[in-house]
Every structure is written in C-alpha cells, then in structure tokens.
Write a protein that holds these residues in place. Structure first.
Motif, short mmCIF file in Angstrom:
data_model
loop_
_atom_site.label_atom_id
_atom_site.label_comp_id
_atom_site.label_asym_id
_atom_site.label_seq_id
_atom_site.Cartn_x
_atom_site.Cartn_y
_atom_site.Cartn_z
N ASP A 29 0.78 -1.23 0.00
CA ASP A 29 0.00 0.00 0.00
C ASP A 29 0.82 1.29 0.00
OD1 ASP A 29 -2.75 -1.08 0.15
OD2 ASP A 29 -2.00 -1.95 2.02
N LEU A 30 2.02 1.24 0.51
CA LEU A 30 2.83 2.47 0.57
C LEU A 30 3.31 2.84 -0.82
CD1 LEU A 30 4.10 4.61 2.44
CD2 LEU A 30 6.14 3.17 2.50
N ASP A 31 2.96 4.05 -1.26
CA ASP A 31 3.38 4.49 -2.58
C ASP A 31 4.75 5.14 -2.48
OD1 ASP A 31 3.42 5.23 -5.26
OD2 ASP A 31 2.15 6.97 -4.96
N GLN A 32 4.83 6.38 -2.01
CA GLN A 32 6.10 7.08 -1.87
C GLN A 32 6.43 7.37 -0.41
OE1 GLN A 32 6.11 10.52 -4.37
NE2 GLN A 32 5.69 9.36 -6.22
N TRP A 33 5.46 7.90 0.33
CA TRP A 33 5.66 8.20 1.74
C TRP A 33 4.31 8.35 2.41
CZ3 TRP A 33 6.27 11.90 -2.02
CH2 TRP A 33 5.44 12.99 -1.93
N LEU A 34 4.35 8.34 3.74
CA LEU A 34 3.17 8.58 4.55
C LEU A 34 3.64 9.27 5.82
CD1 LEU A 34 0.13 8.10 5.25
CD2 LEU A 34 0.87 5.96 6.31
N ASN A 35 3.06 10.41 6.14
CA ASN A 35 3.37 11.13 7.38
C ASN A 35 2.19 11.00 8.32
OD1 ASN A 35 5.85 12.11 6.45
ND2 ASN A 35 4.88 13.82 5.43
N LEU A 36 2.48 10.62 9.57
CA LEU A 36 1.44 10.43 10.58
C LEU A 36 1.79 11.21 11.84
CD1 LEU A 36 1.19 6.54 10.40
CD2 LEU A 36 -0.41 8.16 9.40
N ARG A 37 0.77 11.68 12.53
CA ARG A 37 0.91 12.23 13.88
C ARG A 37 0.04 11.37 14.77
NH1 ARG A 37 -0.84 17.67 13.66
NH2 ARG A 37 -2.89 16.91 14.18
N VAL A 38 0.64 10.65 15.70
CA VAL A 38 -0.08 9.73 16.56
C VAL A 38 0.22 10.05 18.02
CG1 VAL A 38 -0.11 7.89 14.83
CG2 VAL A 38 1.76 8.00 16.46
N GLY A 39 -0.44 9.35 18.92
CA GLY A 39 -0.25 9.59 20.35
C GLY A 39 -1.28 10.60 20.84
N ASN A 40 -1.09 11.06 22.06
CA ASN A 40 -2.06 12.02 22.59
C ASN A 40 -1.69 13.44 22.18
OD1 ASN A 40 -0.32 13.23 24.58
ND2 ASN A 40 -0.65 11.45 25.89
N ASP A 42 -1.09 16.09 23.84
CA ASP A 42 -0.03 16.76 24.61
C ASP A 42 1.36 16.28 24.25
OD1 ASP A 42 -1.94 18.23 26.02
OD2 ASP A 42 -2.11 16.69 27.59
N HIS A 43 1.49 15.06 23.80
CA HIS A 43 2.80 14.47 23.47
C HIS A 43 2.70 13.67 22.17
CE1 HIS A 43 4.26 15.63 27.41
NE2 HIS A 43 3.15 15.11 27.91
N PRO A 44 2.51 14.35 21.04
CA PRO A 44 2.38 13.62 19.78
C PRO A 44 3.70 12.97 19.37
CG PRO A 44 2.49 15.95 19.34
CD PRO A 44 2.44 15.81 20.84
#
Length: 65
Positions: A29-40, A42-44
């Motif tokens: 599924d990954l084409d070129q890149w994927l950027n994610l912001r996870v976590g809570n 206050d502290h991503p």
C-alpha cells in the motif's frame, strides 16, 4: 475498527501483529511516503514511512523487526 486501550502497552502478540501488518502495508500500500501524527495531543509522535532512508542516514541504522 478502533481500539480504545491507549492506556496500556501492546502485548507480545499484538506487537508481532503490528509488525506483520506494517510489513504488509509497506509492500502493498505504501506508494512514496506517509506522514502520521499519533499519540495524545499533549505528546504527539511524528512518524514518516518512506521508501528511502532519511537524508544522510546510514541504511544499516534502521532496525528490521
């Protein structure tokens, strides 16, 4: 499907499944890149999945689970 058990760590079985799903995602599924912001909020945690290593990074520095 959402798992709301954010207050506890993954079990060994869950961690193994996570790596299996991540591996499958990277292959299919990954084409070129994927950027994610996870976590809570206050502290991503910022995660980048990419088909190439970060600039100036030694590819051997990347762990292979």
């Amino acid at each position: 499907m959402r798992n709301e058990r954010h207050d506890e760590p993954l079990s060994d079985v869950e961690l193994e499944l996570f790596f299996q799903y991540l591996h499958r995602y990277a292959i299919h599924d990954l084409d070129q890149w994927l950027n994610l912001r996870v976590g809570n909020a206050d502290h991503p945690v910022y995660v980048t999945l990419s088909g190439t290593p970060a600039p100036a990074a030694d590819p051997s520095a990347y762990l292979r689970p």
